[in-house]
Enzyme design. Sequence first.
Site, PDB file in Angstrom:
ATOM      1  N   TRP A  66       0.829  -1.204   0.000  1.00 24.17           N
ATOM      2  CA  TRP A  66       0.000   0.000   0.000  1.00 24.17           C
ATOM      3  C   TRP A  66       0.865   1.257   0.000  1.00 24.17           C
ATOM      4  CZ3 TRP A  66      -2.836   1.941   4.966  1.00 24.17           C
ATOM      5  CH2 TRP A  66      -3.679   3.011   4.633  1.00 24.17           C
ATOM      6  N   HIS A 124      11.513  -5.570   3.901  1.00 27.46           N
ATOM      7  CA  HIS A 124      10.967  -5.986   5.197  1.00 27.46           C
ATOM      8  C   HIS A 124      12.081  -6.097   6.243  1.00 27.46           C
ATOM      9  CE1 HIS A 124       7.097  -6.824   3.457  1.00 27.46           C
ATOM     10  NE2 HIS A 124       7.514  -7.831   2.735  1.00 27.46           N
ATOM     11  N   ARG A 147       2.497  -1.376  12.324  1.00 25.94           N
ATOM     12  CA  ARG A 147       1.069  -1.671  12.492  1.00 25.94           C
ATOM     13  C   ARG A 147       0.895  -2.366  13.826  1.00 25.94           C
ATOM     14  NH1 ARG A 147      -2.418  -5.614   8.365  1.00 25.94           N
ATOM     15  NH2 ARG A 147      -4.517  -4.908   8.993  1.00 25.94           N
ATOM     16  N   SER A 194      -3.382 -10.829  10.043  1.00 23.34           N
ATOM     17  CA  SER A 194      -3.210 -10.701   8.597  1.00 23.34           C
ATOM     18  C   SER A 194      -2.115 -11.638   8.090  1.00 23.34           C
ATOM     19  CB  SER A 194      -2.859  -9.252   8.245  1.00 23.34           C
ATOM     20  OG  SER A 194      -2.774  -9.078   6.858  1.00 23.34           O
ATOM     21  N   PHE A 203      -8.130   0.980  -0.339  1.00 26.37           N
ATOM     22  CA  PHE A 203      -8.089  -0.486  -0.291  1.00 26.37           C
ATOM     23  C   PHE A 203      -8.999  -1.088  -1.362  1.00 26.37           C
ATOM     24  CE2 PHE A 203      -9.434  -4.676   1.132  1.00 26.37           C
ATOM     25  CZ  PHE A 203      -8.214  -5.268   1.399  1.00 26.37           C
ATOM     26  N   MET A 251      -7.276  -0.789  -4.766  1.00 25.82           N
ATOM     27  CA  MET A 251      -6.110  -1.663  -4.892  1.00 25.82           C
ATOM     28  C   MET A 251      -6.517  -3.127  -4.954  1.00 25.82           C
ATOM     29  SD  MET A 251      -3.025   0.154  -2.783  1.00 25.82           S
ATOM     30  CE  MET A 251      -1.852  -0.870  -3.666  1.00 25.82           C
ATOM     31  N   ARG A 281      -6.973  -8.675   1.442  1.00 24.84           N
ATOM     32  CA  ARG A 281      -8.048  -9.440   2.070  1.00 24.84           C
ATOM     33  C   ARG A 281      -9.125  -8.513   2.621  1.00 24.84           C
ATOM     34  NH1 ARG A 281      -9.337 -12.109   6.913  1.00 24.84           N
ATOM     35  NH2 ARG A 281      -7.761 -10.896   7.985  1.00 24.84           N
ATOM     36  N   LYS A 282      -8.922  -7.920   3.791  1.00 21.52           N
ATOM     37  CA  LYS A 282      -9.923  -7.035   4.395  1.00 21.52           C
ATOM     38  C   LYS A 282      -9.427  -5.605   4.545  1.00 21.52           C
ATOM     39  CE  LYS A 282     -12.500 -10.492   7.076  1.00 21.52           C
ATOM     40  NZ  LYS A 282     -12.937 -10.880   8.449  1.00 21.52           N
TER      41      LYS A 282
END
Length: 314
Positions: free
Chosen positions: A71, A130, A152, A160, A250, A253, A270-271
């Site tokens: 994102w 990462h 996060r 997630s 979201f 995307m 996903r969500k």
Amino acid sequence: MAKDRKHIIEFLDMMLINGSKLSAEEKLCSYKGVLYPVTICRPETLQALETFEAREDDVIMTGYPKCGTHWLEYILNDMSVMAVKYTEVEKKKRIKLERELEITSRLEFGDPGKFKRMENLPSRRIIITHLTPNILPKSAFKNKAKILVLIRNPKDTLASFFHFNNKVPTFPTKTWDEFFTDFMSGKVSWGSYFDFVKEWDKYIDDENVTSVTYEELKENPNLEMKRIATFLGYSLTEDEIQNIIEKSSFKTMKQNGQEILGTFGDLLFRKGFVGDWKMLLSESQNQEMDRKFEEHLTGTKLGERIKYDIYCKT
């Protein structure tokens, strides 16, 4: 399939194919005590990373898996294009060069030779990873590249990551309880969430480093994008900021996931909301996470930025 993403889509498709051929025991490798998915992160690539020469005008964004790196990557790329005012010819030239050099989507992905090839990329490079600071090349700090640390809250990150882990054949499938135990002990790909935050907290006061939280970016994207733009020295209009917000929602995307990332895009989104952890964690697991956070991150600046009491308390 978008032509400008073809080389990345092909890389990710091969990751999925190769991952499905491996046994659970073969899917992860270890480098300096941290696990990585073997189909995309080779130990020799991680070792060669030290040779990578960062530039002062590089933008390096690092985030633990499932903290929103795709994102924010999309946002940063859009910001760069709008701020620099690339012509269509210039944009196509940069995209063509990335494709020809086979530059993969994360710094640690791919073959060891990629770091030499990245020298041919024009400035300003947007580099996504990462990795923790001890694995990043020393040149990133010596040359004062701009570094954004994306965080996060740990409970949503865990939830997630669990769903993602079990959808993508790159990783060994786990039950919820198994994955919870591995996450808490750092025995998952890219290692411990708590170590990631704690290690980056040591650098957060550096003038070339700033933090971004998934929750604040979601709740107040206009304010956060303006703050990021200021940090990067970009001058963007209100209309340009709003355009980026709309393109990086979201919903948008997720709809464009396959075009952006191929089959992997269908697995990635996903969500995308805050509080999904409440569907998974048991009372005892909640308490264990609370203790872990207090032990490792209470009193740190990044720990405070997470706003644990707001996002992680029932």
